[in-house]
Each structure stands twice: as structure tokens, then as C-alpha cells.
Design a protein around this motif. Structure first.
Motif, PDB file in Angstrom:
ATOM      1  N   THR A  33      -4.690   7.265   6.973  1.00 40.45           N
ATOM      2  CA  THR A  33      -5.568   6.204   6.379  1.00 40.45           C
ATOM      3  C   THR A  33      -5.862   6.515   5.305  1.00 40.45           C
ATOM      4  N   LYS A  60      -1.805  -0.809   4.613  1.00 37.44           N
ATOM      5  CA  LYS A  60      -2.978   0.079   4.935  1.00 37.44           C
ATOM      6  C   LYS A  60      -3.461   0.371   3.526  1.00 37.44           C
ATOM      7  N   LEU A  91     -10.212   0.099   6.221  1.00 39.92           N
ATOM      8  CA  LEU A  91      -9.879   0.897   7.124  1.00 39.92           C
ATOM      9  C   LEU A  91     -10.896   2.206   7.292  1.00 39.92           C
TER      10      LEU A  91
END
Lengths: 410, 410
Positions: free
Chosen positions: A3, A401, A410
Motif C-alpha cells: 500500500t 489502492k 490507506l
């Protein structure tokens, strides 16, 4: 699971460098699926239908007997309550709406176009063509949340107290795009509810009624017409389906089924709309797929082609987006629905497009193209070959993402 | 020529004793004509259209390029101003009317359904389906006399001063049922006339544009669209045709052509009415009949089958009804029009029916089914085999004369 924004951006740019061009915007069958129906086209003699009509000539406005029987089986309706049409069930739904607007659903009903306001309930996320059609016809779309068992019936029951609410338009089985099937309780509630409009109609777009992905697990949809008969409202439902995703999306046969009164009404208005639909294509279909068993056998072959694509999508989502997004796990139909983190759908679709993969526009499954959460992304895995789908599914999680990371989610 | 009532009655009864059952009510192609197009059905590979689309899949809402080009040639229009549709031009005409009613002919026009009254000029004798369609859609039909060169233009020019008169619907070539073709002067006048309604439309149902009976003699129809462009009213005409009487009446392809503004408007409304028309059938047709020359060659073969039937009808009428009735001598199309002595059409049709021959109901070529002279009888010679046609034509003059004799007109 990665991430880190910098790594995500690098992954994204490396995908972009591949310079792919994929269109995954619509739920289309693949060439391999279409190939399965090519033997149907071999019809060079024997044009006489069961009723003695020459399929090549005029006649049989309601369709030839053998194809009405087939659609009766598909929709759980008597053949005489079926009209088999041209290649598009959306067109038949549109025609039924148009007739309601210009003539009224049944003789004696006020034509809807004479009313100040006509409202249509639209379970969301739903099928964009339904919403656009309502827009085009001047019908106001009213979104209703769609859950795992169907539309939220408390909302529906409340909304139908408004006499301007004339109907609901929905895909009740393997719903587009969330893949759910209306539960028996929802079907029962749709039939049982009191509606202020006496000419309320359920436009039941049963496009995926036989489109099961697995041989051993399948959803079951209760018979809406029978349920409505039981509740004394036989004229409430209008059922639609087609072979667009059984044989050819660009050359199938569609059908509508309803109560005897509805069918009489539609036929009386249809009579001077055309002389007949394409009966050669109806006969071609009826010979290739004589009954429900033949259709199911044919679709089992298609499932062999389609299922690995769904599994690829689901496996990838599982591996890459667990804990970040959620998604549907349908047992049939044409779509996987991905709920990206709120506020990320439009950006995800944009990122995909900029990297060469066209998806259904974010918001499309909502009237006016407006997803209040900006979350829903429709994945249509059927059309691309596996290699292309694999590529597209490499990009999608990176795009989700990256979008989430840009929003600080995130 | 026999006109003695007792002999006529005896002839009639002797025909009745033959116990025939013939349906000559509609203009249908014969099985022999349909057989000519069966080779078209042999299409089991190669589904990619000129624009790269797979005909079997979704796409190309306006039709595939090759069939738009063909219809462009048939209608004298650029391909990009053609929408190729399903199997029925009547359905396309109906859809165009429906869109005018619900949305208005062009963006910004008032939808006709919001007006108190919408009137449509209907040249008579004319095509009953046009009248019924108007009735169904709540449009008032206004009969206008049709002469040898087209509608009486003095009447038309007077009537279009009424802003409620929104259009005219007609078969301009080998007209149904009188077989006449609009003269260049009439086409010019239709384009040149002032109409009170700015959104006046000519629904030009050119069903028989290539249906010539003779190799060496044929009518020519001026290009209405070009004429309207010249007169500064490009949006006035909407042109329709189909292959219903070129290939299969129950499985052809239809088309509409018009100005760029009209086509844009129709397409913008069509987009959400369906995803696409049957492109497999469009491709099948385009391959079988790639251009106008191929269509003309194909129809020359049909003329060989059809012409003897027309000649039988005309010869019989000549021999039996000269001086009693008059009739058309068309160079193409599907009908011979018989003008029985006034007051005798309905009775003639009844006498035929009672002797086993079903004809188009008397009055059908008039709005409301009302022939003010009770004179017009539509003869549709194409469908029955020669032996049956001969039988039917043995009966018809006897029935006419018997009807006339009952009225004391012989």
C-alpha cells in the motif's frame, strides 16, 4: 499487500508502459461463447412452423408457437401469455413503457404521458440502460437501495404510497451489477404491497434467468407472476427476457410475458406497430434450443468458458484488496460488483482508462450517473480473453489502492 | 359479357360448390419468391463487419456499415444518413411517430402528445396499417384524394395551413393499393409547400422502391430528400424502406433515412431503446445483396414469378369487367386496385368470402375503414399459386357483377 504510494505509482506507471487497449465497459459475451451458437445458423430448409405458417412470410404477430413455448418455460409462464419479439428485450420493455405512456397499461387506464409526473423505482446499484430509458421517456427515476435479498422493501412500501410512482424496473436474478437474486420474501412483498397507483407495474427484466456459473450451486427466483396472482394483482408484473446472452447478443430473440389482460392489451397495440417480428430467427432459435433442458445444456458449456474469468476476478480481488474493498461473489449473471473505498470509484476508473483499460463509468449503476458514495465499480469479465482479463485485473487493484492512497484512505 | 342475374347467380353458386378456401387479404410474397432468398441463410462463418465489429455481439446501434450503404443506395441517401433496423419498416415508422409524440421530432420541438390535437394527412386509397397506426397513437387521420400523380396538392396545400396537421404518411412509389408513383411535380410541391407546423414531417414509406414488374418499363420517383434540401426544408422528410418484399417478409431488414439533424435525433433516442438491432441478419443481407445492382437482379427474378399473376388479373378484368368497373395497371408493387361500381365493394367482398375467397375488407384502404363510394377493392395477386389465382379471378368478376346487379346497376 503493498500500500506504499510510491510503489503503487511505480506499479501503475509500469502497467501504463505496457500500452494496452482493453474495453471492459459492457457485459458482452466473448467470441468463444458466441461460437457455441454458430451451428444454429445452419437452417436452409424447412420453414414451416408448428402452426403451419411459413416463417419467412408475414403472420404470427405474437411469435411462432415453438418459441413462445420455450420462453414460457424460461419465464415460468403459459405460452399463450408470452409474446416473442425481435432481438432485444430492452426494446420490448421500452415498447411496453411507451404504450403505458401513450395508451395506458390497460384499456381505460389514463395514459401516463397525460399525468403531470410519472416516477419509476430503480433499485441501485442497477442497470444503466433502465435509467437512461426512463430519462429519455420523461419518467423520473427514484433510486431505492438494493440489498442482498433485493430492494429495501420498507423504502419501496413507503414510496408506492405516492400515486405518481407507477412502477419499478429491475433485474431480479443475478442482478446487474451486484449479482444478487431477489429472495422469496422480497418477491412475496412486491406482490403483496399496496400501491397507490392501481396501474402500478413491475418491469421484471429477467435477463439472466438461466445464466448460472456453477453446475451445482445456483440461485432460484420465485415466480413473480404466480405470486401476484395469489395476491390478486395478476396485471402487476411484466416479465422480460431474451437469448442475447444465450445465443447472440447481436442476433437473438426476446420475449415478454404477463397476465392475459396485459398480453391482450400489448397485442392490440402491437398489431399495427408492425406486421410481425423476425420469425425466421425465432424458428432458427426454437430448432436449436427446443426446450429449457437444451438451453441449460447450452449454457453449461458457456459457463465452462465464463467461470474461470469470474474466478480470476474473485481470486485477484481476494489477494489484493481484502480489507480495503468489498465485492460480490455471484453465482451467475455477467458482473462482479466492486465497492471501492468511498470517494474512490471515479478516480479508479479514470486511472484505469489512462492506463488503457476502459471500464463502465463510475456512477453508471445509479440514476443520473450519480453514485452518492462514489464507490461502485462494475466489472464485466466475460468479453476479454483470459490473458487480457489477467492484464486488466493486474491494473484494477493498483488503481483502487492508488485512488485510496491519494485520498489518504490507506 | 354476361350480365344476366340468373346466370350470374348460377355461376356464383357453381363456384361456391367448388368449396375453395383462399386467403388473398394481404400483399404477401409467394413461397416461390421466398425460395429465391434461401441461399442467403447460408452464413456459418465470417461475422466481422466492415467496421471490425462482430455482428454476433452488441454494438452498431445505427446498423452495420455495409447494410447502411445498401439502403443508402435504395433510398438515394448517404449511408451516414441511414439507420438500419430490425425486420419491419412499419415498426421504424411507428417508432419515429412515437418519438415525435413523446419527445418531439427534433430537440426543442413540442412533443406532439402535449398538443390537443395532432392530424396526419392520409392519401386515399392508401395503406390500412398507416391509418390503424395513427388511430392507435391517438393521431387523427385526414383523408386526401390520391390521383394518378399523387395526392391532390390543392387539398394538401390547404390542409397544411392548419398547424395541427403535423405530417403526411404515404407510399409514394407503386402506391398501396392504386400502384401509382408520385410525379416529379408532386414531389416538388410536397417540398415547396408552406406548412403551418414548422415540425411537419413527410413519412415516406417507400416499400416498393425497387419492385418493378417489367424489365423495360418502370416508374421513377424523384428524390424527395434532395428536393426538400433545395427548398430549404431538409428535416421535412423521413424515408423508410425494407427488404420485406426483397428477401423475407418475416425476416428482412428495414431502414430509415433522413437529414443529419433527424438522424442525430432518432439515434439519441434510439440509444437507450435497445442496444442494437439484429446485426447477424443485417450482415446476412449485406453479403447476399451487396449493392443496388444485386437487388435489382434479385428482383428481376421475382418479377418473372409475379408478373404472370398481375397479367392474369389484368387480362381477366379486361375480359370480364370492361365498361362495368375500372382498375389500375401498375408497373410495380404488390396490388391491383379495382374500382367496382359505387356501392358494390363491400357486397363484392362479402360474396367472395361466402364463396371461400378472403379479400382485403372493402373500405380498408380508407381511414376508419370507410370508403365513401364503397367502390375500391384491393387485389393482392402475389401470394397464391397461379391455379389458385385463376380460381379467385374466376369468382371476382362474377361477384362484382352480381353485386352490381343486386343494386340494379347492370
Amino acid at each position: 499487500m503493498n500500500t506504499d504510494p510510491v510503489t503503487l505509482r511505480r506499479e501503475y506507471e509500469s502497467f501504463r508502459a505496457l500500452n494496452v487497449h482493453l474495453d471492459m465497459s459492457r457485459g458482452r459475451p466473448s467470441a468463444a461463447q458466441l461460437d457455441l451458437s454458430v451451428p444454429m445458423l445452419d437452417m436452409r430448409s424447412g420453414f414451416v412452423c408448428e402452426d403451419g405458417m411459413d416463417a419467412r412470410n408475414y403472420g404470427d404477430t405474437a411469435g411462432i408457437p415453438e418459441i413462445r413455448r420455450l420462453f414460457g418455460e424460461l419465464l415460468g409462464m403459459p405460452p399463450e401469455q408470452v409474446i416473442a419479439g425481435g432481438n432485444s428485450s430492452i426494446n420490448m420493455l421500452h415498447d411496453a413503457l411507451t404504450r403505458a405512456l401513450l395508451n395506458g397499461p390497460l384499456e381505460g387506464d389514463v395514459p401516463w404521458s397525460r399525468l403531470g409526473r410519472v416516477r419509476m423505482l430503480c433499485p441501485v446499484p442497477g442497470y444503466d440502460w433502465h435509467f437512461h430509458m426512463c430519462d429519455t421517456l420523461g419518467i423520473e427515476t427514484v433510486p431505492v437501495p438494493l440489498g442482498k435479498e433485493g430492494p429495501d422493501m420498507d423504502s419501496v412500501r413507503e414510496l408506492v404510497k405516492d400515486p405518481a410512482v407507477k412502477g419499478i424496473v429491475c433485474v431480479p436474478m443475478y442482478s446487474n451489477p451486484t449479482g444478487i437474486t431477489y429472495s422469496d420474501e422480497v418477491v412475496e412483498a412486491l406482490a403483496a404491497m399496496e400501491t397507490a397507483a392501481p396501474d402500478f407495474r413491475i418491469f421484471w427484466d429477467n435477463a439472466y434467468c438461466v445464466h448460472h456459473l456453477y453446475p451445482d450451486r445456483r440461485d432460484r427466483l420465485a415466480n413473480l407472476y404466480d405470486t401476484c396472482v395469489k395476491h390478486g394483482v395478476p396485471d402487476r408484473p411484466l416479465l422480460f427476457t431474451s437469448t442475447s446472452k444465450i445465443t447472440f447478443a447481436g442476433g437473438g430473440v426476446a420475449a415478454m410475458a404477463a397476465s392475459p389482460a396485459n398480453i391482450r392489451r400489448q397485442l392490440s397495440l402491437l398489431t399495427y406497430q408492425l406486421v410481425c417480428y423476425d420469425k425466421v430467427n425465432q424458428l432458427r432459435h426454437a430448432r436449436f434450443l427446443p426446450d429449457l433442458a437444451a438451453v441449460e445444456k447450452h449454457l453449461a458449456k458457456q459457463a465452462e468458458i465464463v467461470r474461470p474469468k469470474f474466478e480470476l476476478v474473485l481470486d485477484t480481488l481476494e489477494k489484493t484488496l481484502s480489507g480495503i474493498a468489498r465485492w460480490s461473489r455471484p453465482l451467475g449473471g455477467y458482473f462482479v460488483c466492486l465497492w471501492a473505498p468511498p470517494g474512490c470509484a471515479a478516480r479508479t476508473v479514470e486511472l484505469c482508462r489512462n492506463a488503457g483499460v476502459t471500464r463502465t463509468p463510475a456512477g453508471a449503476p445509479f440514476p443520473g450517473g450519480h453514485d452518492p458514495e462514489d464507490s461502485v465499480i462494475r466489472i464485466a469479465p466475460t468479453m476479454p480473453p483470459m490473458e487480457e482479463l489477467r492484464l486488466a485485473m493486474r491494473l484494477l487493484p493498483v488503481a483502487v489502492k492508488l485512488a485510496a492512497s491519494e485520498k489518504g484512505l490507506l
